[in-house]
Design a protein around this motif. Structure first.
Motif, PDB file in Angstrom:
ATOM      1  N   THR A  56       0.840  -1.209   0.000  1.00 47.48           N
ATOM      2  CA  THR A  56       0.000   0.000   0.000  1.00 47.48           C
ATOM      3  C   THR A  56       0.870   1.252   0.000  1.00 47.48           C
ATOM      4  OG1 THR A  56      -1.714  -1.189   1.206  1.00 47.48           O
ATOM      5  CG2 THR A  56      -1.852   1.202   1.228  1.00 47.48           C
ATOM      6  N   GLN A  75       1.088   3.990  -3.019  1.00 49.61           N
ATOM      7  CA  GLN A  75       0.752   5.390  -2.752  1.00 49.61           C
ATOM      8  C   GLN A  75       1.887   6.320  -3.142  1.00 49.61           C
ATOM      9  OE1 GLN A  75      -0.435   5.365   1.357  1.00 49.61           O
ATOM     10  NE2 GLN A  75      -2.577   4.962   0.858  1.00 49.61           N
ATOM     11  N   SER A  76       3.122   5.834  -3.071  1.00 47.29           N
ATOM     12  CA  SER A  76       4.250   6.674  -3.481  1.00 47.29           C
ATOM     13  C   SER A  76       4.369   6.739  -5.005  1.00 47.29           C
ATOM     14  CB  SER A  76       5.553   6.157  -2.872  1.00 47.29           C
ATOM     15  OG  SER A  76       5.907   4.910  -3.451  1.00 47.29           O
ATOM     16  N   MET A 107       1.641   6.052  -7.385  1.00 48.98           N
ATOM     17  CA  MET A 107       0.427   6.562  -8.024  1.00 48.98           C
ATOM     18  C   MET A 107       0.127   7.990  -7.559  1.00 48.98           C
ATOM     19  SD  MET A 107      -0.389   4.016  -9.861  1.00 48.98           S
ATOM     20  CE  MET A 107      -2.023   4.314 -10.415  1.00 48.98           C
ATOM     21  N   PRO A 108      -0.532   8.791  -8.420  1.00 54.95           N
ATOM     22  CA  PRO A 108      -0.908  10.150  -7.998  1.00 54.95           C
ATOM     23  C   PRO A 108      -2.031  10.090  -6.961  1.00 54.95           C
ATOM     24  CG  PRO A 108      -1.794   9.670 -10.167  1.00 54.95           C
ATOM     25  CD  PRO A 108      -0.910   8.515  -9.800  1.00 54.95           C
ATOM     26  N   ARG A 109      -2.060  11.093  -6.094  1.00 55.65           N
ATOM     27  CA  ARG A 109      -3.091  11.155  -5.049  1.00 55.65           C
ATOM     28  C   ARG A 109      -4.404  11.612  -5.671  1.00 55.65           C
ATOM     29  NH1 ARG A 109      -5.485  14.613  -1.631  1.00 55.65           N
ATOM     30  NH2 ARG A 109      -5.919  13.898   0.475  1.00 55.65           N
ATOM     31  N   VAL A 110      -5.488  10.925  -5.330  1.00 56.70           N
ATOM     32  CA  VAL A 110      -6.813  11.289  -5.813  1.00 56.70           C
ATOM     33  C   VAL A 110      -7.438  12.203  -4.764  1.00 56.70           C
ATOM     34  CG1 VAL A 110      -9.083  10.440  -6.463  1.00 56.70           C
ATOM     35  CG2 VAL A 110      -7.064   9.107  -7.025  1.00 56.70           C
ATOM     36  N   PRO A 111      -7.760  13.444  -5.129  1.00 52.81           N
ATOM     37  CA  PRO A 111      -8.337  14.360  -4.141  1.00 52.81           C
ATOM     38  C   PRO A 111      -9.762  13.934  -3.783  1.00 52.81           C
ATOM     39  CG  PRO A 111      -8.338  15.384  -6.302  1.00 52.81           C
ATOM     40  CD  PRO A 111      -7.604  14.075  -6.439  1.00 52.81           C
ATOM     41  N   PRO A 112     -10.201  14.261  -2.572  1.00 58.16           N
ATOM     42  CA  PRO A 112     -11.573  13.907  -2.192  1.00 58.16           C
ATOM     43  C   PRO A 112     -12.593  14.677  -3.037  1.00 58.16           C
ATOM     44  CG  PRO A 112     -10.553  15.269  -0.499  1.00 58.16           C
ATOM     45  CD  PRO A 112      -9.492  14.952  -1.501  1.00 58.16           C
ATOM     46  N   ASP A 172     -16.182  19.373   1.160  1.00 62.15           N
ATOM     47  CA  ASP A 172     -16.035  17.928   0.981  1.00 62.15           C
ATOM     48  C   ASP A 172     -17.405  17.260   1.053  1.00 62.15           C
ATOM     49  OD1 ASP A 172     -13.325  18.099   0.740  1.00 62.15           O
ATOM     50  OD2 ASP A 172     -12.895  17.555   2.820  1.00 62.15           O
TER      51      ASP A 172
END
Length: 151
Positions: free
Chosen positions: A106, A110-111, A113-118, A126
């Motif tokens: 995991t 996560q390092s 793949m790009p972060r998916v914003p909420p 939000d």
């Protein structure tokens, strides 16, 4: 009379179905349409070629299998191939990355793949998914008074 009709129309427009009701309506309509369409096609093929239709249901010779058995065998094989293929893919990625545990995998993903914003609403707030789907959380704490009343 005219004003009463206008008020009645306004009252009718006030009711808005929930997302669950809307989804149930859409899936119900789609299900009924699918079953109806399949039934119509089946009836038409049975009416046009009754001899050929029976061929697919009952095998003619001992060596041939019926259409239903063939379809079930094909479904079983396709399921085996898809599950096995995806499992092999996941195992290969796991080994190529050289990770030993799920938390390590995991962290590494996560390092990479790009972060998916909420998800955000039009206001920029939000989205609260529990509120959106009206999920009610059970109460975990029971007061001492209520516990003593039960005894």
């Amino acid at each position: 009379m005219d004003e009463q009709q206008k008020e009645h129309k306004k009252e009718k427009l006030k009711w808005v179905p929930s997302p669950i009701q809307s989804a149930m309506f859409l899936f119900g309509t789609a299900g009924v349409a699918t079953v109806g369409g399949f039934t119509m096609v089946l009836a038409r093929s049975m009416k046009n070629n009754p001899h050929d239709f029976d061929k697919g249901v009952v095998p003619e010779k001992k060596s041939m299998e019926s259409g239903g058995k063939l379809a079930m065998r094909a479904l079983g094989r396709a399921t085996l191939y898809s599950v096995g293929g995806f499992s092999l893919f996941c195992f290969s990625v796991w080994k190529l990355m050289g990770v030993k545990s799920l938390p390590e995998f995991t962290a590494k993903m996560q390092s990479i793949m790009p972060r998916v914003p909420p998800a955000k609403t039009g206001d920029g707030k939000d989205i609260d998914w529990e509120e959106l789907f009206e999920i009610k959380k059970p109460k975990k704490e029971v007061s001492k008074q209520a516990a003593s009343d039960l005894e």
